[in-house]
Scaffold this active site. Structure first.
Site, mmCIF file in Angstrom:
data_model
loop_
_atom_site.group_PDB
_atom_site.id
_atom_site.type_symbol
_atom_site.label_atom_id
_atom_site.label_comp_id
_atom_site.label_asym_id
_atom_site.label_seq_id
_atom_site.Cartn_x
_atom_site.Cartn_y
_atom_site.Cartn_z
ATOM 1 N NE ARG A 1 36.180 36.792 37.901
ATOM 2 C CZ ARG A 1 36.031 37.995 37.384
ATOM 3 N NH1 ARG A 1 37.044 38.610 36.783
ATOM 4 N NH2 ARG A 1 34.875 38.635 37.472
ATOM 5 C CB CYS B 1 44.048 48.771 39.394
ATOM 6 S SG CYS B 1 45.384 48.970 38.217
#
Lengths: 318, 318
Positions: free
Chosen positions: A23, A249
Site C-alpha cells: 500500500r 517520492c
C-alpha cells in the site's frame, strides 16, 4: 525500559510487523505494477512469514492510478492462509467500496494537522472523525478497524506536532471506536526516539481502554529503527514497515520511504525478539522489489547481508 | 531509562560527538587524499563546532598509505583552537612516533577477539595489553589515553562476542590504566540495541573507577542511530561518528562505514540534547566529503535536508 502490558496473544519476546509495502510502498511507484506482480510480491511476503499486511488502498483512481486494482488485489490475497489483510479507506465512499469487495479489516487514516488532512483527504480533521463514525456504523459484525493517526509527531506544513493535540484527537476517536488498533504515524520521518517514547507512554497511560497500539515510521532522517526500538521500549508491539524500505517520492530525492521490513526483522531477531518472519526469504523478496521499475528503496540490511565480511589484514579497524 | 552518572563538564542534556571521519573514514578511501584537502575538511568540521576528533592514525605506511601523512595532519590540526585531537596508535612503535610528533591524546586499539586482533595488529590480545602498558609508561604527564575495545559485540570471524569476554578484557585494561576513556566498539555493525544497553550497563556497574565511556558504532545493518540511542539511555555521553557516514570497504558493497555524524547531530538535537555542532554547516562539509574520489558514504540526514518536503495533494499518506 518501560513495558506496560502486552497485546493479547503475544509473549514478551515477540512483535507483529505489519507489511505496508503493497500500500504505502506501491502507491509511491510511478509506472503501473501489474496486479499479477503485486500478488506475486504479496505471496512471497506471505511465504516468508508475514501474517499482517496493508494489502492495498481503496482511494480515488484519478488520484492514485497505481491502486486502481484494489478489488483485484483484495480478491487475490484471500487465498493466502492465515493472512490478516487490512485495506486503507480514507472516506466513507471508499469504505463502502472496500466492504462491498469483501474487506474484513479496514484501515482508516486522518491527520492531527488540519492542513495535512486537507491535502491528504480534502476535508478537515473533524470531518474525517465524522467519516470514521459513519464507517463504523457500516461495518458488519466481525469487521476490524485500525485507525491511523497521521502527522502524530511532525507535519510537513506545520512542523513539530504537540502531544496534547494528538491526545485530544485520540480522545475523540476513542469515543467513536475503542476496539480498534490505533497507529501513531511519523508521516515525515522527523520524529525522534525521545518524542516517540513520550507520546506512546502518555497515550497508553491515558487510554487504557484502547485495544492496541501500533507505530508507523519512516526512515527519511535515519531514525526509522531507533524510533521503532523506542516505541518497543514504551510497550508498543505492532510496527508498520515496507519491504525494501519502499516508498519515498519521485519528486524529492532523499524523501525516503517507510522503515524497511528487513531492517526491523534483523533488529528484533538479533535482540532475541521473534517476528515470525524468515529474514533470508524476506531479503530475497526485497531484492525483487528493488528491481521493480520506478521503485525507490531504502534500508541497510539487504545489502549488508549480500556483502561479504570485509576486514582485510593490515586494516586498523575499530 | 538508566542514566547512572555524567562525565565531568557535561550537563544531562548534552553529549560529545567524536568525529572519526579523518581516521576511520579516510583510511577506507582508496585514492590518496592530499594533506591540504584533509586539513580543509578538518578545519571545516572544526568551524561547524566539532571539538573532539580522531584526526589521523600512526600506523604502518605500507599497510595504510592513505595515513602516511599522520605527522603533517597532526601538525596542521594544532592550529585549531579548542580542538581535542586524538590519534590512533596500535603499537608501541607507532605510539613513539605519535608522541615524537607532539600528540597529547592517544587512542589505542585492541580487540576482544584474538583472531581479529591478529588480523588487525598482527599480535594476540594479551600482547596488545602489554603494548598498552609500555605506551602508558612512555606517556609524558598530561598525555591522555582513550582505549578502543574492538569487536566488543561481534567479530567478523567469530560472530557474537559474549559480554563476559569483554568485561574480562576491560578488567585487565583497567589495571593498566584507569584514567582513560574506554570505547566499546561495534566493529561490524551487527550489535543490537538490547545488547548495547546491557553491555554498557554491566561495564559501568562493574568498573566505577573508569573515567569515561564511549560508543563506537557502524551503520552497516541500519542500527547505527538505534544503538547510539540505546547507549545514551545506558548513560554513555561520548559517541564516535564519521562525517557523511564515511568508511566502508572498497571490496564489499553494503559494508558501510561509521554512523554518520550528521545523523547523530540531527537525532540528539531533535531530542533536545545539545551537541555543540551546527547541523547546516556540518551537512555542507558532508556534501564536500561525498564528492571526494573513492569516498563510500552513508547516512540519511544529508539528503533528507536537501530534499524538499514532499506530499503532493491527493496522495494518501500515513
Amino acid at each position: 525500559m518501560h513495558v506496560h502490558h502486552q497485546s493479547p496473544g503475544q509473549s514478551a519476546d515477540s512483535v507483529t510487523i505489519i507489511e505496508v509495502g503493497p500500500r504505502d510502498g506501491f502507491q509511491s511507484v510511478g509506472p503501473y505494477i501489474p496486479v499479477e506482480t503485486k500478488l506475486d510480491v504479496i505471496g512471497a511476503l506471505h511465504a516468508a512469514g508475514v501474517r499482517r499486511m496493508e494489502a492495498t488502498s481503496f482511494v480515488s483512481q484519478a488520484a492514485l492510478p497505481q491502486l486502481a486494482d484494489a478489488e483485484q488485489v483484495l480478491a487475490g490475497v484471500g487465498a493466502l492462509r492465515g493472512l490478516d489483510a487490512q485495506v486503507l479507506v480514507p472516506t466513507v465512499r471508499h469504505a463502502e467500496r472496500a466492504l462491498a469487495a469483501g474487506a474484513d479489516h479496514l484501515s482508516f487514516v486522518l491527520s492531527v494537522s488540519e492542513r495535512h488532512n486537507y491535502g491528504n483527504v480534502r476535508r478537515g480533521t473533524l470531518a474525517s472523525v465524522n467519516d470514521l463514525m459513519q464507517i463504523v456504523a457500516l461495518m458488519p459484525c466481525g469487521t476490524r478497524m485500525r485507525v491511523n493517526v497521521a502527522t502524530a509527531f511532525d507535519c510537513p506544513h506545520e512542523g513539530r506536532v504537540e502531544a496534547g493535540a494528538v491526545l485530544a484527537l485520540v480522545e475523540r476517536l476513542a469515543l467513536v471506536i475503542h476496539d480498534a488498533e490505533f497507529a501513531l504515524c511519523d508521516t515525515t520521518g522527523r520524529a525522534n526516539p525521545a518524542q516517540v517514547a513520550a507520546l506512546f507512554q502518555a497515550a497508553r497511560d491515558r487510554f487504557p481502554q484502547i485495544a492496541g497500539w501500533a507505530f508507523h515510521g519512516h526512515d527519511t532522517f535515519g531514525l526509522g529503527a531507533a524510533n521503532v526500538w523506542s516505541a518497543w521500549q514504551a510497550g508498543v508491539r505492532c510496527f508498520d514497515a515496507a519491504v525494501a524500505g519502499l516508498g519515498g517520492c519521485p519528486y524529492a530525492p532523499g524523501a525516503t520511504g517507510n522503515v524497511a521490513t528487513e531492517d526491523l526483522v534483523w533488529m528484533f531477531e538479533q535482540a532475541g525478539i521473534r517476528t515470525g518472519i524468515d529474514l533470508g526469504r524476506l531479503a530475497a523478496v526485497a531484492r525483487d522489489v528493488v528491481a521493480l521499475p520506478g521503485a525507490q528503496t531504502g534500508g541497510r540490511v539487504r545489502d549488508a547481508l549480500a556483502a561479504r565480511a570485509c576486514l582485510p589484514a593490515g586494516t586498523v579497524a575499530a
